[in-house]
Design an enzyme around this catalytic site. Structure first.
Site, short mmCIF file in Angstrom:
data_model
loop_
_atom_site.label_atom_id
_atom_site.label_comp_id
_atom_site.label_asym_id
_atom_site.label_seq_id
_atom_site.Cartn_x
_atom_site.Cartn_y
_atom_site.Cartn_z
N GLU A 1 0.84 -1.20 0.00
CA GLU A 1 0.00 0.00 0.00
C GLU A 1 0.87 1.25 0.00
OE1 GLU A 1 -4.07 -0.61 2.21
OE2 GLU A 1 -2.49 -1.54 3.41
N GLU B 1 -4.37 -9.07 3.81
CA GLU B 1 -5.11 -8.63 4.99
C GLU B 1 -6.37 -9.44 5.25
OE1 GLU B 1 -2.68 -4.97 3.92
OE2 GLU B 1 -3.67 -6.61 2.87
#
Length: 724
Positions: free
Chosen positions: A115, A135
């Protein structure tokens, strides 16, 4: 300049190099984010800086955010413990920066690290860099722009595949998809990244703010169609997993209302998911798996593992061939021994079929498959055992046969050779009774199919050398298994803990509960199949044999159901012959077999345990508890006896070895979420109604009455108390 695990150096080319340094994998933390923000702000302010490159120290960009922080936040109930960098750092400081920021990525780039890279204006990657947003495996969604930026960089279909399946891709694939701008050799990574950053400043390379891109999203109709199909799919494949649906909802909002809105929605949903039971369970399971490699007096005092280059596997049946497959895939040479050439050929063909299966599923290349098979050699005697570093017997659960094999193996092998047994239930002291080298005897309990199941239960006796344990743990790592080190007893840790699982299901059936209702409820709880379909798959002979072992060792809490013997007498053996509780026809799913019901009625008549001769009336929730609480009860005895090092080892074992749903954290973690008091009072009530099978253990009773979690460390195991 160095602080908070980040350094900044400005070169003669006016490129500021920010290096993340937090060994061993440069995990991201609050301190690193704070320093990144401070140094980036300084770089934007300085006149001698034209562009910025972010890189990781030691050939690794970053392995992602520190998962331990998730657990700390969950236990404290405080979301502020998790750094909030999505808007303030990733959008305001990096993506909206007035100077270009390039990510130079290498090694595993996971979760928050990817990210971070996606918020930069370009990504230059070393060859074979692994890129992943895992995640959802932790019960949450990416919380720093991953759900919004990834679809804009690579398109919705591929982004959904990466997000929903936590699929890892290489930098080469990422380059084709648009996630990576260039792939270069590791030694050229920094040089190319510096030049790329400078090229952006003069518009020779594009200055891309991925949050603002829409060209790869397609039309709204196309996007909705893709998302709708994905939502239908996750309803079938991700039951009890709210993060999958939430991920799709967030992506959908970002597509409709724009990237910045998607970022805000993502952050809100992420914070909500962190405190759901699903995330708590998955985070616990993840961290517990990491802890299994920490074994006191084995790998904490500087002892070095010995090389294990060649292993003999005795027995080429289902387990032996699976073990041989796992070893050759781990670059370990194998001698596969059978009693004659006919059985040996069958064993070798099974190994070959295992390898071909991996190739057909694209989990192994043809080249690697050929190299693996070259490491396999079949033998029908012990003459070549003098060259092996370890021997694993993997024959049927026959005590006399195992004892003979151990004695023969000890004579044939060199003095350093590890003598291992794959027995699933038999006490190792009995198996090795006729050998002299007690310090070399160890249990290497694989789970079927051995080349696929990720768990290896390593069983030590009172005389097993710590060096042998370390060597076997190293082999486990080499062949990509998770090791659980346990003490010796009948059933060891995992099979002992779960022996009440099928027995409680059988007791319920004999109390009048429908077989197929039990299976359905256990599937709904999260197991892939119920206890009766599991027995169909394993074959009834296994259940009969193990029940005998457990009834001898634990006669006070064993229920011997007449049902299995009745099924065998009726010519049924589960999937092996297509007839069991279910009907098995090629090309179709198993279907409940109504013709088994008269056999079940006969079992109920023989067992004669129904109060007043009438079926009991219980709720769906009670059925699940009546199947699983006896498992918790036996797990308490395992903890009390000191069979495992820590309670979380049983959680890992239950998930990886018995397919307990990972999102529930494991058998002990789940029991603690329910509360020891509820487990104890339920078992106590059932024991008064239905007998000693449900009688609560002393450990469970103590923990319940004192309000202590079952997972709390045991001050002194019962074995130690007994010796005193």
């Amino acid at each position: 300049m160095k602080q908070g695990g980040v350094t900044m150096e400005v070169g003669n080319d006016a490129v500021a190099i920010l290096t993340i340094s937090n060994p061993p994998v440069n995990v991201l933390s609050a301190a690193i984010f704070d320093t990144l923000k401070e140094l980036l702000t300084e770089a934007m302010r300085r006149d001698d800086v034209k562009a910025v490159v972010i890189i990781g120290n030691g050939g690794k960009f970053s392995g992602g955010f520190d998962v331990n922080i998730f657990e700390r936040a969950q236990k404290a109930g405080d979301i502020s413990i998790i750094p909030d960098v999505s808007v303030e750092l990733f959008v305001n400081v990096i993506e909206d920066a007035k100077k270009p920021v390039v990510a130079a990525i290498e090694g595993p780039v996971l979760g928050g690290a990817l990210e971070l890279a996606m918020s930069c204006h370009a990504r230059i990657a070393a060859t074979k860099t692994q890129l992943c947003l895992p995640e959802l495996n932790l019960g949450v969604i990416p919380g720093s722009g991953g759900t919004t930026r990834l679809p804009r960089l690579i398109g919705l279909p591929k982004a959904l595949e990466m997000l929903l399946l936590s699929r890892s891709i290489t930098s080469e694939e990422g380059n084709k998809l648009g996630l990576v701008d260039a792939v270069v050799p590791s030694e050229e990574l920094l040089k190319v990244s510096r030049q790329w950053a400078l090229d952006i400043t003069v518009r020779r390379k594009p200055w891309i703010r991925s949050l603002h891109r829409t060209d790869k999203l397609g039309s709204l109709f196309e996007a909705f169609t893709v998302i709708k199909k994905a939502k239908q799919q996750v309803k079938l494949t991700a039951k009890n997993m709210p993060q999958h649906q939430a991920c799709l909802d967030v992506i959908e909002e970002g597509v409709i209302y724009g990237g910045y809105h998607g970022i805000l929605k993502e952050l809100k949903v992420f914070k909500e998911l962190v405190f759901q039971e699903t995330s708590k369970g998955l985070v616990h399971a993840f961290l517990s798996q990491r802890a299994t490699t920490k074994v006191p007096i084995v790998n904490d005092i500087g002892r070095k593992p010995r090389p294990v280059k060649k292993v003999a596997v005795i027995g080429g049946g289902l387990m032996g061939s699976g073990i041989a497959t796992a070893l050759i895939l781990g670059d370990i040479s194998v001698l596969l021994k059978e009693i004659n050439s006919e059985y040996l050929l069958k064993g070798i063909k099974t190994v070959e079929a295992n390898i071909r299966g991996l190739v057909s599923r694209k989990e192994l290349t043809d080249d690697k498959a050929e190299k693996a098979l070259m490491r396999l050699k079949g033998v029908v005697d012990y003459s070549e055992f003098k060259y092996v570093d370890m021997a694993i017997e993997a024959v049927n659960e026959n005590i006399a046969l195992k004892q003979k094999i151990f004695a023969d193996t000890e004579r044939a092998c060199p003095p350093h050779c590890i003598l291992a047994s794959n027995t699933s239930t038999i006490d190792l002291n009995i198996v090795g009774e006729k050998t002299k080298s007690k310090d070399r005897i160890v249990g290497a309990h694989f789970f079927s199919p051995a080349h696929i199941m990720p768990l290896l239960e390593i069983v030590r006796t009172e005389k097993t050398s710590p060096q042998v344990i370390l060597d076997l743990m190293t082999v486990a790592k080499t062949i990509h298994k998770v090791p659980i080190v346990v003490e010796n007893c009948t059933g060891f840790a995992i099979n002992r803990t779960f022996f009440p699982y099928s027995q409680s299901a059988h007791l319920l059936v004999n109390l009048g509960i429908d077989v197929f209702r039990i299976d359905r409820l256990i599937r709904n709880f999260g197991f892939p199949i119920g206890p009766f379909q599991l027995q169909d798959l394993a074959g009834y002979g296994v259940a009969v044999a193990t029940t005998k072992q457990f009834s001898l060792s634990y006669p006070d809490r064993t229920f011997e159901s007449p049902l299995l013997n009745l099924l065998i007498q009726n010519g049924r053996n589960g999937k092996c012959n297509g007839k069991g509780y279910y009907v098995y026809e090629k090309g179709s799913k198993p279907k409940p077999d109504s013709s088994v019901l008269p056999i079940i009625d006969e079992s109920r008549r023989l067992a004669n345990v129904m109060p007043g001769g009438k079926p009991i009336s219980v709720t769906d929730e009670e059925i699940v508890e009546m199947v699983l609480f006896p498992v918790v009860n036996e797990a308490c005895r395992v903890l009390d006896d000191g069979i495992v090092i820590r309670a979380s080892d049983l959680d890992v074992a239950s998930v990886l070895g018995m397919s307990f749903p990972s999102y529930r954290g494991g058998i002990i973690f789940w029991a603690d979420t329910i509360g020891a008091d509820h487990v104890y009072t339920s078992l106590d009530k059932w024991s008064k109604l239905y007998g000693n099978f449900f009688r609560p253990s002393r450990f469970l009773e103590e923990r319940a009455k004192r309000g202590i979690p079952l997972s709390a460390p045991v001050s002194m195991p019962s074995r130690a108390r007994a010796s005193l």
